[in-house]
Write a protein that holds these residues in place. Sequence first.
Motif, PDB file in Angstrom:
ATOM      1  N   UNK A 107       0.839  -1.199   0.000  1.00 48.39           N
ATOM      2  CA  UNK A 107       0.000   0.000   0.000  1.00 48.39           C
ATOM      3  C   UNK A 107       0.877   1.252   0.000  1.00 48.39           C
ATOM      4  N   UNK A 108       0.272   2.347  -0.394  1.00 49.27           N
ATOM      5  CA  UNK A 108       0.961   3.643  -0.418  1.00 49.27           C
ATOM      6  C   UNK A 108       0.614   4.386   0.864  1.00 49.27           C
ATOM      7  N   UNK A 109       1.627   4.832   1.572  1.00 52.20           N
ATOM      8  CA  UNK A 109       1.444   5.440   2.892  1.00 52.20           C
ATOM      9  C   UNK A 109       1.763   6.930   2.835  1.00 52.20           C
ATOM     10  N   UNK A 110       0.811   7.736   3.344  1.00 50.13           N
ATOM     11  CA  UNK A 110       0.985   9.185   3.365  1.00 50.13           C
ATOM     12  C   UNK A 110       0.732   9.715   4.777  1.00 50.13           C
ATOM     13  N   UNK A 111       1.761   9.732   5.624  1.00 52.90           N
ATOM     14  CA  UNK A 111       1.593  10.364   6.935  1.00 52.90           C
ATOM     15  C   UNK A 111       1.584  11.882   6.754  1.00 52.90           C
ATOM     16  N   UNK A 112       0.591  12.526   7.315  1.00 52.09           N
ATOM     17  CA  UNK A 112       0.470  13.984   7.215  1.00 52.09           C
ATOM     18  C   UNK A 112       0.348  14.514   8.639  1.00 52.09           C
ATOM     19  N   UNK A 113       1.193  15.439   9.002  1.00 53.75           N
ATOM     20  CA  UNK A 113       1.199  16.029  10.348  1.00 53.75           C
ATOM     21  C   UNK A 113       0.017  17.000  10.470  1.00 53.75           C
ATOM     22  N   UNK A 114      -1.183  16.468  10.278  1.00 46.83           N
ATOM     23  CA  UNK A 114      -2.387  17.278  10.085  1.00 46.83           C
ATOM     24  C   UNK A 114      -2.771  18.118  11.299  1.00 46.83           C
ATOM     25  N   UNK A 115      -2.767  17.545  12.480  1.00 42.87           N
ATOM     26  CA  UNK A 115      -3.152  18.323  13.675  1.00 42.87           C
ATOM     27  C   UNK A 115      -2.175  19.463  13.909  1.00 42.87           C
ATOM     28  N   UNK A 116      -0.889  19.182  13.725  1.00 43.15           N
ATOM     29  CA  UNK A 116       0.120  20.233  13.895  1.00 43.15           C
ATOM     30  C   UNK A 116      -0.073  21.334  12.859  1.00 43.15           C
ATOM     31  N   UNK A 117      -0.250  20.957  11.603  1.00 47.70           N
ATOM     32  CA  UNK A 117      -0.447  21.940  10.538  1.00 47.70           C
ATOM     33  C   UNK A 117      -1.712  22.766  10.782  1.00 47.70           C
ATOM     34  N   UNK A 118      -2.779  22.105  11.217  1.00 42.07           N
ATOM     35  CA  UNK A 118      -4.039  22.816  11.488  1.00 42.07           C
ATOM     36  C   UNK A 118      -3.866  23.807  12.629  1.00 42.07           C
ATOM     37  N   UNK A 119      -3.071  23.442  13.639  1.00 53.42           N
ATOM     38  CA  UNK A 119      -2.872  24.344  14.779  1.00 53.42           C
ATOM     39  C   UNK A 119      -2.075  25.590  14.379  1.00 53.42           C
ATOM     40  N   UNK A 120      -1.248  25.486  13.349  1.00 55.69           N
ATOM     41  CA  UNK A 120      -0.488  26.642  12.881  1.00 55.69           C
ATOM     42  C   UNK A 120      -1.383  27.674  12.179  1.00 55.69           C
ATOM     43  N   UNK A 121      -2.489  27.202  11.612  1.00 53.33           N
ATOM     44  CA  UNK A 121      -3.410  28.089  10.895  1.00 53.33           C
ATOM     45  C   UNK A 121      -4.596  28.478  11.764  1.00 53.33           C
ATOM     46  N   UNK A 127      -7.957  19.324  11.690  1.00 54.43           N
ATOM     47  CA  UNK A 127      -7.024  18.479  10.938  1.00 54.43           C
ATOM     48  C   UNK A 127      -7.706  17.797   9.757  1.00 54.43           C
ATOM     49  N   UNK A 128      -9.018  17.592   9.848  1.00 60.56           N
ATOM     50  CA  UNK A 128      -9.736  16.954   8.747  1.00 60.56           C
ATOM     51  C   UNK A 128      -9.580  17.724   7.439  1.00 60.56           C
ATOM     52  N   UNK A 129      -9.527  19.048   7.505  1.00 58.30           N
ATOM     53  CA  UNK A 129      -9.402  19.850   6.287  1.00 58.30           C
ATOM     54  C   UNK A 129      -7.986  19.780   5.710  1.00 58.30           C
ATOM     55  N   UNK A 130      -6.988  19.639   6.566  1.00 57.37           N
ATOM     56  CA  UNK A 130      -5.617  19.410   6.090  1.00 57.37           C
ATOM     57  C   UNK A 130      -5.582  18.092   5.319  1.00 57.37           C
TER      58      UNK A 130
END
Length: 179
Positions: A107-121, A127-130
Amino acid sequence: MEQRIIIAGSGGQGILFLGKVIALAAMKENMEVTWFPSYGAEMRGGTANCMVVISDDIIGSPIVKYANYLIVLNEASYNKFMDRLSPNGCIIYDSSIIKNSKTPDDINIYPVDASKEASLIANPRLANMILLGSFIKISKILNIERVLKTIEEIIPPKRKEMIEINKNLILRGFSIIGN
């Protein structure tokens, strides 16, 4: 073309909203779509998932047995749904929260630091929108401009301050994924 997507996490993480945006944007691109939400009785904090099927032909069932894409916002959902990902499928997950790296080789794996990125904005709870932005870039199923327009249409007038925030989060999620 038929794409099967499972989105999973906890109640309150915007799981159903994320699926609804994907489904509505696909409808606006004249695709056939099903959206099938599921959540625990406890709602906020309980389990939540939804299945979205997008196709250019009639869809036989809204139930996704094996997904092409798995978008996950918590560890429990990661563990629960990993076996439902098709070989060569893609998992996109919030690596700010999920530290588990048990994944099959095919499988193809895409870890995204979504909660961290969302907190910066704005707020880590967005994080769902990231992850939506990242999904758009990875899958190439939807047009990002169509998704941004869908955000404008789906957010109710009483929450209009969230439109630009959500759009910025989606664009950030889109931009952090390489070509």
